[in-house]
Scaffold this active site. Structure first.
Site, PDB file in Angstrom:
ATOM      1  N   HIS A 141      37.632  35.764  80.895  1.00  0.00           N
ATOM      2  CA  HIS A 141      36.998  37.062  80.688  1.00  0.00           C
ATOM      3  C   HIS A 141      37.945  38.183  81.096  1.00  0.00           C
ATOM      4  O   HIS A 141      38.657  38.088  82.099  1.00  0.00           O
ATOM      5  CB  HIS A 141      35.704  37.162  81.505  1.00  0.00           C
ATOM      6  CG  HIS A 141      34.770  38.205  80.988  1.00  0.00           C
ATOM      7  ND1 HIS A 141      34.980  39.549  81.204  1.00  0.00           N
ATOM      8  CD2 HIS A 141      33.622  38.114  80.252  1.00  0.00           C
ATOM      9  CE1 HIS A 141      34.001  40.240  80.623  1.00  0.00           C
ATOM     10  NE2 HIS A 141      33.172  39.400  80.043  1.00  0.00           N
ATOM     11  N   HIS A 142      37.944  39.247  80.293  1.00  0.00           N
ATOM     12  CA  HIS A 142      38.857  40.362  80.545  1.00  0.00           C
ATOM     13  C   HIS A 142      38.549  41.055  81.872  1.00  0.00           C
ATOM     14  O   HIS A 142      39.405  41.750  82.431  1.00  0.00           O
ATOM     15  CB  HIS A 142      38.783  41.369  79.395  1.00  0.00           C
ATOM     16  CG  HIS A 142      40.080  42.041  79.101  1.00  0.00           C
ATOM     17  ND1 HIS A 142      40.951  42.451  80.091  1.00  0.00           N
ATOM     18  CD2 HIS A 142      40.667  42.394  77.931  1.00  0.00           C
ATOM     19  CE1 HIS A 142      42.005  43.030  79.539  1.00  0.00           C
ATOM     20  NE2 HIS A 142      41.858  42.991  78.232  1.00  0.00           N
TER      21      HIS A 142
END
Length: 470
Positions: A141-142
């Protein structure tokens, strides 16, 4: 290399923005497809290899913890139920095991959201790839990691030698207990109370250095003005910007770093300018294929820029700001197209746009979650850009996992709402890999863009050769 990942670290404003912008059709994870030579390792060997390196990335054993009543941004907390085999998956390609099958698998993997009740990452071991190869897919996940630090973090799984020196390892990790509701509310109150103290410290520093502070304030205000001005100059309306679904297409293009260097040495600009010019040429042809005229049309690319200091390299979390890079699809001649990109990028670098974006990001660190969510949606507005184009420098030496050499890397970006295409580029060991992530339903002609990248690069390469021979 030991990285940050303290229990109950609070997400930064930028990290939290990637959570608030995520929807069922706009996934905020990033990653890559890594192709290796040789037979795949045993699944159990890969699991133990990852386990032996996890102490270098403690965030990978932490999950999101959301305070009650939105009392502050989420925190990272040790996952008391952490199970490494949940995060490391094992699969095989169907016959004939070609790259098309690998692309389809990658598209399916990246079409699925990560489970927020667990640490936000996955790793897939993929066997059955033709020519005695295998692949590893990474998906993170960013909110956890950005492109620049992602290169540093990713390499903790790699070795610089085919047979590394054996290292003693004892997995003594023990998760710290999750705090209760009262403790979370108290922590949020403590963080809120400390914000004025941090502002006071900056004020004291300003009093001590009034001239320096005044100059910085003036530059920052000028930069914020440039960012606000960008809102008054929206990106053009093209078929890249409309509602998207949850499903993805993923394709790639491979090239050599030396080709880009020859072009920039002969025709001017930087490697990144050449990358943007090549993408511009491909998009020009794609627009023509859609029956769209490009006279006077300039697309805008969201170009992430790292503001991570040298002493922060290897830290998890995002230290990035974004600028709007030019994609002058109105220019027919490839050499002039590169020149226009290079001149405009030079202007952006001399401007205060990046500084202004950083100042807004710092302000967001003090914003309550509801206000922060609105600001983050503004950052991903289709008014600002048409697509993401991100170029990450990777290591320029061979890397190995369990004695297998990494041959190629193709990065995967993400699609914000109303954005049907994202182009990510990474250089590794003399090669360059373009990874194109696209909305499945609206980008069935994605191959037109991949073919256009190859053709646009060839045009510039021929022009560079002619210039060098003249």
């Amino acid at each position: 290399m030991t990285t940050s990942g303290n229990h109950l670290d609070r997400l930064t404003a930028v990290d939290a923005s990637f959570l608030s912008n995520e929807t069922s059709s706009s996934h905020m994870h990033v990653g890559g497809i890594q192709i290796f030579e040789g037979p795949p390792p045993l699944y159990v060997d890969l699991v133990e290899h990852v386990r032996s390196r996890l102490h270098q990335v403690p965030r990978f054993r932490q999950r999101l913890l959301v305070p009650p009543l939105e009392a502050g941004r989420p925190l990272w907390a040790d996952d008391v139920n952490f199970n490494l085999t949940y995060h490391i998956r094992h699969t095989a390609l169907p016959d004939p095991g070609g790259e098309e099958e690998l692309k389809r698998l990658a598209a399916r993997v990246f079409s699925q959201q990560l489970d927020r009740s667990k640490p936000l990452w996955e790793l897939w071991l993929v066997q059955g790839l033709e020519r005695d190869r295998f692949a590893i897919l990474t998906k993170t996940h960013h909110a956890m990691v950005d492109g620049i630090s992602g290169v540093d973090i990713g390499t903790v799984l790699f070795d610089h030698e085919p047979v590394p020196k054996p290292a003693e390892f004892v997995d003594d990790w023990s998760p710290r207990p999750q705090p209760g509701t009262r403790a979370l509310v108290a922590r949020a109150a403590e963080d809120a109370a400390s914000a004025p103290l941090r502002l006071a410290e900056r004020a004291i520093e300003a009093v001590r250095n009034p001239e320096t502070t005044a100059k910085k304030v003036a530059e920052a205000l000028e930069g914020v003005g440039e960012v606000v001005g960008a809102l008054a100059d929206p990106a053009p309306d093209v078929p890249l910007n409309h509602g998207i679904g949850p499903y993805r297409r993923f394709v790639w293009v491979r090239s050599e770093l030396a080709t880009f260097k020859r072009i920039k040495d002969s025709l001017g600009g930087t490697v990144n300018d050449v990358v943007l010019a090549v993408v511009t040429g491909a998009l020009r042809e794609w627009l023509h294929g859609r029956g769209i005229r490009t006279e006077g049309l300039e697309l805008r690319a969201l170009v992430p820029v790292s503001i991570r200091a040298e002493d922060e390299r290897g830290n998890l979390g995002n230290r990035i700001v974004v600028m709007r890079g030019p994609l002058p699809v109105y220019v027919e001649d490839p050499v002039r197209r590169l020149r226009v990109v290079s001149e405009q990028m030079d202007g952006l670098k001399r401007s205060k746009q990046a500084l202004g974006a950083e100042m807004i990001s710092r302000f967001n660190d003090f914003a309550p979650p509801t206000l922060l969510a609105q600001a983050s949606r503004l950052n991903f507005s289709t008014r600002l850009f048409n697509l993401i184009v991100t170029n990450v420098p990777g290591p320029q030496l061979p890397l190995y996992v369990l004695g297998r050499e990494l041959e190629e890397v193709f990065p995967v970006a993400f699609l914000p709402q109303n954005h049907a295409l994202a182009v990510a580029i990474i250089s590794y060991n003399g090669r360059i890999g373009f990874g194109l992530l696209a909305d499945y339903d609206s980008m069935e002609d994605i191959d037109v863009i991949t073919d256009g990248i190859a053709e646009s690069l060839t045009e510039l390469e021929e022009a560079a050769a002619a210039t060098a021979a003249a």
